[in-house]
Structures are given as structure tokens and as C-alpha cells.
Design a protein around this motif. Structure first.
Motif, PDB file in Angstrom:
ATOM      1  N   HIS A  86      -6.594   2.502   7.913  1.00 61.92           N
ATOM      2  CA  HIS A  86      -5.310   2.184   7.747  1.00 61.92           C
ATOM      3  C   HIS A  86      -4.382   2.973   6.996  1.00 61.92           C
ATOM      4  O   HIS A  86      -3.280   2.637   6.724  1.00 61.92           O
ATOM      5  N   GLY A  87      -5.026   4.211   6.767  1.00 64.53           N
ATOM      6  CA  GLY A  87      -4.267   5.047   6.064  1.00 64.53           C
ATOM      7  C   GLY A  87      -4.460   5.334   4.810  1.00 64.53           C
ATOM      8  O   GLY A  87      -4.560   4.247   3.953  1.00 64.53           O
ATOM      9  N   MET A  88      -4.572   6.312   3.871  1.00 64.03           N
ATOM     10  CA  MET A  88      -5.060   6.348   2.621  1.00 64.03           C
ATOM     11  C   MET A  88      -3.869   5.678   1.498  1.00 64.03           C
ATOM     12  O   MET A  88      -4.038   5.217   0.721  1.00 64.03           O
ATOM     13  N   GLN A  89      -2.630   5.776   2.220  1.00 68.88           N
ATOM     14  CA  GLN A  89      -1.480   5.185   1.606  1.00 68.88           C
ATOM     15  C   GLN A  89      -1.295   3.685   2.137  1.00 68.88           C
ATOM     16  O   GLN A  89      -0.110   3.064   1.870  1.00 68.88           O
ATOM     17  N   LEU A  90      -2.310   3.195   2.956  1.00 65.01           N
ATOM     18  CA  LEU A  90      -2.358   1.797   3.693  1.00 65.01           C
ATOM     19  C   LEU A  90      -1.008   1.874   4.658  1.00 65.01           C
ATOM     20  O   LEU A  90      -0.515   0.618   4.928  1.00 65.01           O
ATOM     21  N   SER A  91      -0.306   2.999   5.007  1.00 65.96           N
ATOM     22  CA  SER A  91       0.654   2.874   5.820  1.00 65.96           C
ATOM     23  C   SER A  91       0.572   3.132   7.144  1.00 65.96           C
ATOM     24  O   SER A  91       1.535   3.173   8.190  1.00 65.96           O
ATOM     25  N   GLY A  92      -0.657   2.912   7.726  1.00 66.41           N
ATOM     26  CA  GLY A  92      -1.066   2.907   8.920  1.00 66.41           C
ATOM     27  C   GLY A  92      -1.830   4.054   9.493  1.00 66.41           C
ATOM     28  O   GLY A  92      -1.718   5.065   8.678  1.00 66.41           O
ATOM     29  N   GLY A  93      -2.684   4.043  10.519  1.00 63.33           N
ATOM     30  CA  GLY A  93      -3.427   5.025  10.839  1.00 63.33           C
ATOM     31  C   GLY A  93      -4.021   4.469  12.210  1.00 63.33           C
ATOM     32  O   GLY A  93      -3.351   3.996  13.114  1.00 63.33           O
ATOM     33  N   LEU A  94      -5.404   4.507  12.481  1.00 68.16           N
ATOM     34  CA  LEU A  94      -6.192   3.855  13.578  1.00 68.16           C
ATOM     35  C   LEU A  94      -5.703   2.191  13.438  1.00 68.16           C
ATOM     36  O   LEU A  94      -5.354   1.722  14.696  1.00 68.16           O
ATOM     37  N   GLY A  95      -5.831   1.813  12.381  1.00 71.25           N
ATOM     38  CA  GLY A  95      -5.264   0.398  12.166  1.00 71.25           C
ATOM     39  C   GLY A  95      -3.731   0.329  11.620  1.00 71.25           C
ATOM     40  O   GLY A  95      -3.198   1.380  11.113  1.00 71.25           O
ATOM     41  N   PRO A  96      -3.255  -0.881  11.787  1.00 65.42           N
ATOM     42  CA  PRO A  96      -1.798  -1.035  11.541  1.00 65.42           C
ATOM     43  C   PRO A  96      -1.567  -0.886  10.100  1.00 65.42           C
ATOM     44  O   PRO A  96      -2.581  -0.921   9.088  1.00 65.42           O
ATOM     45  N   SER A  97      -0.147  -0.584   9.476  1.00 65.69           N
ATOM     46  CA  SER A  97       0.058  -0.691   8.125  1.00 65.69           C
ATOM     47  C   SER A  97      -0.032  -1.854   7.562  1.00 65.69           C
ATOM     48  O   SER A  97      -0.217  -2.883   8.035  1.00 65.69           O
TER      49      SER A  97
END
Length: 124
Positions: free
Chosen positions: A50-61
Motif C-alpha cells: 500500500h506504499g510506505m506512506q500508505l498512499s497507494g502502490g500495488l494496493g490502494p491508498s
């Protein structure tokens, strides 16, 4: 016993063996030490997708704005059970339902940063 009763008993035994309906008991608010562990888990393990800042990546924000209109119960179920057909795993082997609820509450408020490591803790 008749056949329907045996079937129900077999289903209950199978669900118990799988851990369904047997979440570990935990207080509604985790201890400060457990909160630090949960923050680390979300920031590191969930952050991997979900991104190290939890702002999205493979998974949503996982930002408060993205989660605001979603029911807590649905989000807790996703944390514990995962999402079939997606890379989202279930975490019920590591979290109780109340811990998952605490995580969802924190995500909706803006998730806390990793705790400082002075002195170094087991979660650093």
C-alpha cells in the motif's frame, strides 16, 4: 446421530480447525507495546503493497479520505480475511478482531508514524 446433525458437527469442527470464529481475545484498545507492534506491522508489512506512506502502490491508498465512506466492519473483514482473487492476504493469524478494528480506526484518523527507536525496541 442422524446425518444432518453429523454434517453440522463436521462443519463446526472444520471451522474450528481453520480458526474461523475463534479470534484471539484482546482488549478493545491494545496496550502501548502492542500498539507499537501494530504500527510497525502496518507501516512495514502493509506498506510493502500500500506504499510506505500508505498512499497507494500495488494496493490502494489507505488514506483517511479513501476509507472515510467504507464501513469499519467491511474493512476489518478485509484485514482479517483478505480479498480472494487479489494479492491482499488475510491477517487473522496475527491479529484479533479488536486489533484489526484499532488499525482501521487509526487509518481513518491518519495512521501514526513508526515509533522512535530510542532505546531500540523489538519492533525497530
Amino acid at each position: 446421530m442422524d446425518r444432518p446433525v453429523l454434517l453440522h458437527v463436521a462443519i463446526l469442527l472444520a471451522l474450528t480447525a481453520l480458526g474461523v470464529g475463534t479470534a484471539r481475545a484482546a482488549s478493545p484498545t491494545p496496550s502501548p507495546a502492542r500498539q507499537a507492534q501494530l504500527i510497525h506491522l502496518v507501516r512495514q508489512d502493509c506498506g510493502a503493497c500500500h506504499g510506505m506512506q500508505l498512499s497507494g502502490g500495488l494496493g490502494p491508498s489507505l488514506s483517511p479520505a479513501q476509507l472515510a465512506d467504507r464501513p469499519d466492519s467491511s474493512l476489518v473483514a478485509t484485514v482479517l480475511q483478505g480479498r480472494p482473487g487479489t494479492p491482499m492476504p488475510g491477517w487473522q493469524a496475527f491479529l484479533s478482531a479488536s486489533e484489526a478494528g484499532w488499525i482501521i480506526t487509526q487509518l481513518k484518523q491518519g495512521f501514526p508514524p513508526l515509533p522512535p527507536c530510542d532505546p531500540p525496541a523489538a519492533t525497530c
